[in-house]
Each structure stands twice: as structure tokens, then as C-alpha cells.
Write a protein that holds these residues in place. Structure first.
Motif, PDB file in Angstrom:
ATOM      1  N   SER A 199       0.836  -1.196   0.000  1.00 48.35           N
ATOM      2  CA  SER A 199       0.000   0.000   0.000  1.00 48.35           C
ATOM      3  C   SER A 199       0.871   1.246   0.000  1.00 48.35           C
ATOM      4  CB  SER A 199      -0.912   0.011   1.231  1.00 48.35           C
ATOM      5  OG  SER A 199      -1.778  -1.101   1.230  1.00 48.35           O
ATOM      6  N   VAL A 200       0.353   2.303  -0.618  1.00 45.58           N
ATOM      7  CA  VAL A 200       1.084   3.564  -0.710  1.00 45.58           C
ATOM      8  C   VAL A 200       0.198   4.684  -0.189  1.00 45.58           C
ATOM      9  CG1 VAL A 200       2.483   2.796  -2.675  1.00 45.58           C
ATOM     10  CG2 VAL A 200       0.293   3.930  -3.097  1.00 45.58           C
ATOM     11  N   PRO A 201       0.778   5.785   0.264  1.00 40.50           N
ATOM     12  CA  PRO A 201      -0.044   6.910   0.712  1.00 40.50           C
ATOM     13  C   PRO A 201      -0.978   7.391  -0.382  1.00 40.50           C
ATOM     14  CG  PRO A 201       2.237   7.209   1.381  1.00 40.50           C
ATOM     15  CD  PRO A 201       2.227   6.044   0.438  1.00 40.50           C
ATOM     16  N   GLY A 202      -2.194   7.774   0.014  1.00 42.76           N
ATOM     17  CA  GLY A 202      -3.157   8.273  -0.954  1.00 42.76           C
ATOM     18  C   GLY A 202      -4.535   7.681  -0.750  1.00 42.76           C
ATOM     19  N   PRO A 203      -5.447   7.943  -1.691  1.00 45.87           N
ATOM     20  CA  PRO A 203      -6.831   7.485  -1.545  1.00 45.87           C
ATOM     21  C   PRO A 203      -6.930   5.959  -1.537  1.00 45.87           C
ATOM     22  CG  PRO A 203      -6.633   9.145  -3.283  1.00 45.87           C
ATOM     23  CD  PRO A 203      -5.243   8.746  -2.918  1.00 45.87           C
ATOM     24  N   ALA A 204      -7.938   5.454  -0.823  1.00 44.11           N
ATOM     25  CA  ALA A 204      -8.208   4.023  -0.768  1.00 44.11           C
ATOM     26  C   ALA A 204      -9.702   3.815  -0.566  1.00 44.11           C
ATOM     27  CB  ALA A 204      -7.425   3.354   0.356  1.00 44.11           C
ATOM     28  N   VAL A 205     -10.153   2.633  -0.923  1.00 42.40           N
ATOM     29  CA  VAL A 205     -11.550   2.239  -0.728  1.00 42.40           C
ATOM     30  C   VAL A 205     -11.571   0.934   0.054  1.00 42.40           C
ATOM     31  CG1 VAL A 205     -13.700   1.570  -1.868  1.00 42.40           C
ATOM     32  CG2 VAL A 205     -12.263   3.340  -2.881  1.00 42.40           C
ATOM     33  N   VAL A 206     -12.424   0.864   1.070  1.00 40.98           N
ATOM     34  CA  VAL A 206     -12.604  -0.360   1.847  1.00 40.98           C
ATOM     35  C   VAL A 206     -14.005  -0.894   1.573  1.00 40.98           C
ATOM     36  CG1 VAL A 206     -12.674  -1.400   4.140  1.00 40.98           C
ATOM     37  CG2 VAL A 206     -11.026   0.426   3.641  1.00 40.98           C
ATOM     38  N   ARG A 207     -14.075  -2.151   1.166  1.00 39.30           N
ATOM     39  CA  ARG A 207     -15.365  -2.800   0.914  1.00 39.30           C
ATOM     40  C   ARG A 207     -15.557  -3.891   1.950  1.00 39.30           C
ATOM     41  NH1 ARG A 207     -16.898  -0.765  -3.957  1.00 39.30           N
ATOM     42  NH2 ARG A 207     -15.214  -0.057  -5.333  1.00 39.30           N
ATOM     43  N   THR A 208     -16.668  -3.837   2.665  1.00 39.19           N
ATOM     44  CA  THR A 208     -16.934  -4.794   3.732  1.00 39.19           C
ATOM     45  C   THR A 208     -18.133  -5.669   3.388  1.00 39.19           C
ATOM     46  OG1 THR A 208     -18.443  -3.350   4.963  1.00 39.19           O
ATOM     47  CG2 THR A 208     -16.085  -3.133   5.428  1.00 39.19           C
ATOM     48  N   GLU A 209     -18.158  -6.840   4.027  1.00 40.84           N
ATOM     49  CA  GLU A 209     -19.287  -7.760   3.864  1.00 40.84           C
ATOM     50  C   GLU A 209     -19.537  -8.463   5.191  1.00 40.84           C
ATOM     51  OE1 GLU A 209     -20.351 -12.003   1.644  1.00 40.84           O
ATOM     52  OE2 GLU A 209     -18.720 -10.734   0.857  1.00 40.84           O
ATOM     53  N   THR A 210     -20.778  -8.480   5.633  1.00 36.79           N
ATOM     54  CA  THR A 210     -21.145  -9.215   6.836  1.00 36.79           C
ATOM     55  C   THR A 210     -21.354 -10.676   6.467  1.00 36.79           C
ATOM     56  OG1 THR A 210     -22.183  -7.266   7.826  1.00 36.79           O
ATOM     57  CG2 THR A 210     -22.808  -9.423   8.717  1.00 36.79           C
ATOM     58  N   VAL A 211     -20.570 -11.557   7.095  1.00 37.74           N
ATOM     59  CA  VAL A 211     -20.641 -12.985   6.792  1.00 37.74           C
ATOM     60  C   VAL A 211     -21.675 -13.671   7.666  1.00 37.74           C
ATOM     61  CG1 VAL A 211     -19.325 -15.142   6.726  1.00 37.74           C
ATOM     62  CG2 VAL A 211     -18.231 -12.986   6.034  1.00 37.74           C
ATOM     63  N   ARG A 212     -21.663 -13.357   8.965  1.00 40.12           N
ATOM     64  CA  ARG A 212     -22.602 -13.975   9.899  1.00 40.12           C
ATOM     65  C   ARG A 212     -22.764 -13.072  11.106  1.00 40.12           C
ATOM     66  NH1 ARG A 212     -22.550 -16.801  14.622  1.00 40.12           N
ATOM     67  NH2 ARG A 212     -24.183 -18.381  14.928  1.00 40.12           N
ATOM     68  N   GLN A 241     -15.895  -9.695   6.509  1.00 42.37           N
ATOM     69  CA  GLN A 241     -14.660  -9.607   5.747  1.00 42.37           C
ATOM     70  C   GLN A 241     -14.569  -8.223   5.116  1.00 42.37           C
ATOM     71  OE1 GLN A 241     -14.701 -12.777   2.900  1.00 42.37           O
ATOM     72  NE2 GLN A 241     -16.262 -11.854   1.622  1.00 42.37           N
ATOM     73  N   ALA A 242     -13.337  -7.827   4.816  1.00 42.71           N
ATOM     74  CA  ALA A 242     -13.125  -6.512   4.222  1.00 42.71           C
ATOM     75  C   ALA A 242     -11.893  -6.561   3.334  1.00 42.71           C
ATOM     76  CB  ALA A 242     -12.943  -5.446   5.301  1.00 42.71           C
ATOM     77  N   SER A 243     -11.906  -5.747   2.295  1.00 40.22           N
ATOM     78  CA  SER A 243     -10.759  -5.596   1.412  1.00 40.22           C
ATOM     79  C   SER A 243     -10.475  -4.117   1.215  1.00 40.22           C
ATOM     80  CB  SER A 243     -11.011  -6.250   0.047  1.00 40.22           C
ATOM     81  OG  SER A 243     -11.048  -7.657   0.148  1.00 40.22           O
ATOM     82  N   LEU A 244      -9.184  -3.799   1.148  1.00 41.39           N
ATOM     83  CA  LEU A 244      -8.772  -2.428   0.867  1.00 41.39           C
ATOM     84  C   LEU A 244      -8.212  -2.371  -0.548  1.00 41.39           C
ATOM     85  CD1 LEU A 244      -6.983   0.067   3.159  1.00 41.39           C
ATOM     86  CD2 LEU A 244      -5.965  -0.404   0.935  1.00 41.39           C
TER      87      LEU A 244
END
Length: 275
Positions: free
Chosen positions: A69-82, A91-94
Motif C-alpha cells: 500500500s502507498v499513501p493516498g486514496p483508498a476504498v474499503v469494501r466490507t461484507e457481513t458474513v454472519r 470480511q473486508a478488502s482495501l
């Protein structure tokens, strides 16, 4: 609740764009050698999951670091599993953006959250706090350890005092033991909480320095267990490596609070530097 007057809280802030999607800005203030620190990134993802899930505190969180990862904008996408009565799993991904505008996944985590304040007080343990000299007898960056190449911006945001017996690397005489011990806090005085413990487990110099290797030690996978809410005051961190083989090493970390309680544990697999 910590206030946003802390740099850690400001720099791990996430903004809800739509359900399950958060915008973030990765700060250059948490870089070390070549990339944004993995513990800082884990705390940012942990904050997003804490907002998305019905339970407030990370109990266990496992992260796979896919690309630096580098400095700057990012997006985090989350999902509720249970979602359960005492635990919820998500779970989440950046993601960050490539030059052509496409998203590049940096980290993917799976985590279970609960309520630390609802846990019973029963403790049965053989674990003991690390034997670290008094803080005034330990050494920090301002005391003159040898600099490491590249950015060390993160050291300005941390209050770390290292056990002198694990500082041989700084004077060209590494012990070969693969151990790192230190007093730990945030430089702005913010007290520790469950979220900041995700940073703490990955904020000390790598044990590979005491094995005689220098350079970047990129994390492949990091699993952290948060055991209880830490008391105010400085933390003690102990990290050990028992096995470096095939170009990879493990780091086992324990974090103890000012009340002598084991508040966090972690294990990570990292790629050994080539120095």
C-alpha cells in the motif's frame, strides 16, 4: 471513546460512501522503509469493520497482504458474513487505484467481532509479562540507533523505548536471537484501546534485524487476537522469531498493559529481507 485530536484516529478514519463501502486516505505519516505500515492498515480496516458489524470490538482478525500500500486514496469494501448473539463475522478488502484507474486489492481480512466489556473475568494462564528494564533504562530513536534506509515517518508517531538487549543491530552487533522487546505508546499520548492494539502488534522494528538482516520485511499474513480492553498507560511488547527458513520467518507478538494483563497476541508470516 478516543477523540479525533489523536493523529492515529484521524489517519484511520473512514467515511461511509454507501452500505459496505468506505472511503479512506492512507497517510504518509505511517510509512516505514518502502510502504505504509501493515499494523496501521489493519487498524484502518478494523475501524471500517467495527462500523459495519453489530459488535464493537475485534476479537480475532486475519489479514493477507496482497500488494504494498502507498499513501493516498483508498476504498474499503466490507461484507457481513454472519451475525450471532455474542459474535459477528465479516470480511473486508482495501483497494487503491492503478495509473489506469482500475482498482488494485491491497489487503483482504476476515474478522470476528464481539463485546470485550461483556467477557467474564476468569483468567487462567501460564503467560508472564516480558522482562523489560524500566522505561528510563530503555532506548528510543532519539537515542541514536543506526538509521535504516528509506522512510521512517512512523517513528515520529510512536513512543517506543527498546530493551537494550534487543538493540545489538543498531550498533552492528545483532544478537542472532530473533527477539524484540519494548515499551510502546503513541507519541501524542493517546491511551491504547482495542483498535490501536492492531497497530501495536506490528509497530516494532522487525526481529530480522537481530538476526543480522536489514531491509524491508513485508508481511504476508498477520493474525491478531484481542483478549481484553487495555488499561490506560504504556504497553509492553515482546516479539520473537524461532524459525527463518526458505526466505520466510514468523513473528509471535504479545502485548501487555499497565495492569500486567495480556491484552493482545499475534502471529505473522513475513518475507525475510535479503540483507
Amino acid at each position: 471513546m478516543p477523540g479525533m485530536d489523536s493523529e492515529f484516529d484521524r489517519d484511520t478514519a473512514v467515511t461511509l460512501r454507501e452500505p459496505g463501502v468506505y472511503d479512506a486516505e492512507l497517510s504518509a505519516g505511517w510509512t516505514i522503509i518502502q510502504a505504509v505500515n501493515g499494523g496501521y492498515l489493519l487498524a484502518l480496516l478494523g475501524r471500517a469493520l467495527g462500523d459495519a458489524l453489530p459488535h464493537p470490538h475485534p476479537f480475532t482478525i486475519s489479514a493477507h497482504y496482497l500488494t504494498p500500500s502507498v499513501p493516498g486514496p483508498a476504498v474499503v469494501r466490507t461484507e457481513t458474513v454472519r451475525t450471532g448473539r455474542t459474535l459477528s463475522t465479516g470480511q473486508a478488502s482495501l483497494f487503491q487505484y492503478a495509473e489506469d484507474g482500475t482498482e488494485v486489492e491491497r489487503i483482504r481480512v476476515l474478522a470476528s467481532y464481539g463485546d470485550l466489556d461483556a467477557l467474564p473475568d476468569d483468567v487462567r494462564t501460564t503467560a508472564k509479562p516480558p522482562a523489560i528494564p524500566p522505561r528510563e533504562h530503555c532506548l528510543g530513536p532519539s537515542d541514536g540507533p543506526a538509521p535504516i534506509p528509506g522512510s521512517s515517518a512512523i517513528t515520529e508517531r510512536l513512543d517506543i523505548k527498546l530493551d537494550p538487549t534487543t538493540l545489538g543491530w543498531a550498533v552492528g552487533a545483532p544478537s542472532g536471537k530473533g527477539e524484540m522487546r519494548a515499551w510502546f505508546g503513541l507519541a501524542d499520548g493517546r491511551d491504547p484501546d482495542p483498535l490501536s492494539l492492531l497497530l501495536t502488534v506490528d509497530a516494532l522494528p522487525p526481529t530480522s534485524f537481530e538476526l543480522g538482516l536489514t531491509g524491508w520485511t513485508p508481511t504476508v499474513e498477520l493474525t491478531t487476537h484481542i483478549r481484553c480492553r487495555p488499561a490506560p498507560g504504556p504497553l509492553r511488547v515482546s516479539i520473537t522469531t524461532r524459525n527463518l527458513a526458505g526466505g520466510f520467518l514468523e513473528e509471535d507478538a504479545e502485548v501487555w498493559d499497565s495492569a500486567d494483563r495480556l491484552v493482545a497476541q499475534s502471529r505473522q508470516l513475513a518475507r525475510a529481507p535479503r540483507g
